[in-house]
Design an enzyme around this catalytic site. Structure first.
Site, short mmCIF file in Angstrom:
data_model
loop_
_atom_site.label_atom_id
_atom_site.label_comp_id
_atom_site.label_asym_id
_atom_site.label_seq_id
_atom_site.Cartn_x
_atom_site.Cartn_y
_atom_site.Cartn_z
N LYS A 43 -9.91 3.22 -7.89
CA LYS A 43 -11.20 2.58 -8.71
C LYS A 43 -11.11 1.88 -9.98
O LYS A 43 -11.98 1.24 -10.42
CB LYS A 43 -11.96 4.17 -9.25
CG LYS A 43 -12.36 4.99 -8.18
CD LYS A 43 -13.81 4.68 -7.58
CE LYS A 43 -14.35 5.49 -6.57
NZ LYS A 43 -13.60 5.15 -5.29
N ARG A 92 12.43 1.78 -0.42
CA ARG A 92 13.37 1.57 -1.42
C ARG A 92 14.16 2.67 -1.66
O ARG A 92 15.44 2.23 -1.83
CB ARG A 92 12.56 1.31 -2.63
CG ARG A 92 11.76 0.03 -2.87
CD ARG A 92 10.48 0.20 -3.69
NE ARG A 92 9.67 1.28 -3.67
CZ ARG A 92 8.49 1.30 -4.25
NH1 ARG A 92 8.10 0.72 -5.24
NH2 ARG A 92 7.75 2.53 -4.02
N SER A 130 4.65 -1.38 -8.22
CA SER A 130 3.29 -2.17 -8.63
C SER A 130 3.11 -1.10 -9.99
O SER A 130 2.51 -1.69 -11.11
CB SER A 130 2.22 -2.14 -7.64
OG SER A 130 2.50 -3.11 -6.99
#
Ligand code: PNS
Length: 159
Positions: A43, A92, A130
């Protein structure tokens, strides 16, 4: 003729050098790689889906076989529409494994012919996510060399 087409799905908010490394590795062993940005998930994203697509397009234009798309709904439905039989994901560290396993098995249940392939990104990006990039940047830390130049530029404009 047999050609291979893979989907590399994700949020890419923002695109990191870890993602780019995976795109580079993936593009070498499939004929076509579609990087698919999930629309309408978070959102409060840092970048809109359109901005993410723009940055991905810019950062991947030198790969001859990589295209950028968006999708919503189920990944398996998007893959079917794209006539792709492969989903690429990066792992990862062990901490990624559990969630990735759940997604891969759920996707297999939903679409038995769709195979998930996992790639290991370059070591130097194995801690880059991120989420951390956003946090470090927001708190004034440097993320230079962890995201592509176009992303850094846009983050600075934003910050
Ligand atoms: O980069 P991310 O945020 O880890 O990517 C997650 C993504 C987009 C691959 C995942 O959330 C997804 O595929 N969402 C689409 C909805 C779906 O298909 N769900 C069922 C599979 S678990």
């Amino acid at each position: 003729m047999h050609t291979s087409k893979a989907i590399y799905p994700g949020s890419f908010d923002p695109l990191t050098n870890g993602h780019l490394d995976l795109i580079s590795r993936g593009s070498k062993f499939v004929d076509e790689l579609v990087v698919a940005v999930l629309a309408n998930e978070d959102k409060h994203p840092l970048f809109s889906v359109a901005e993410r697509v723009e940055m991905l397009t810019e950062a991947t234009h030198h790969f001859g076989n990589v295209t950028i798309a968006t999708f919503d709904g189920l990944l398996v439905d998007f893959a079917r529409k794209q006539e792709a039989r492969i989903v690429l994901r990066g792992i990862r560290a062990i901490s990624d494994y559990e969630f990735e396993l759940q997604m891969a098995l759920m996707n297999r249940r939903l679409s038995p012919d769709l195979e998930t392939l996992f790639l290991i990104p370059a070591e130097e990006y194995s801690y880059v996510s991120s989420r951390l990039i956003k946090q470090v940047f927001r708190l004034g830390g440097s993320v230079t060399d962890l995201v592509p130049p176009i992303v850094l530029e846009r983050m600075k404009q934003r910050g």
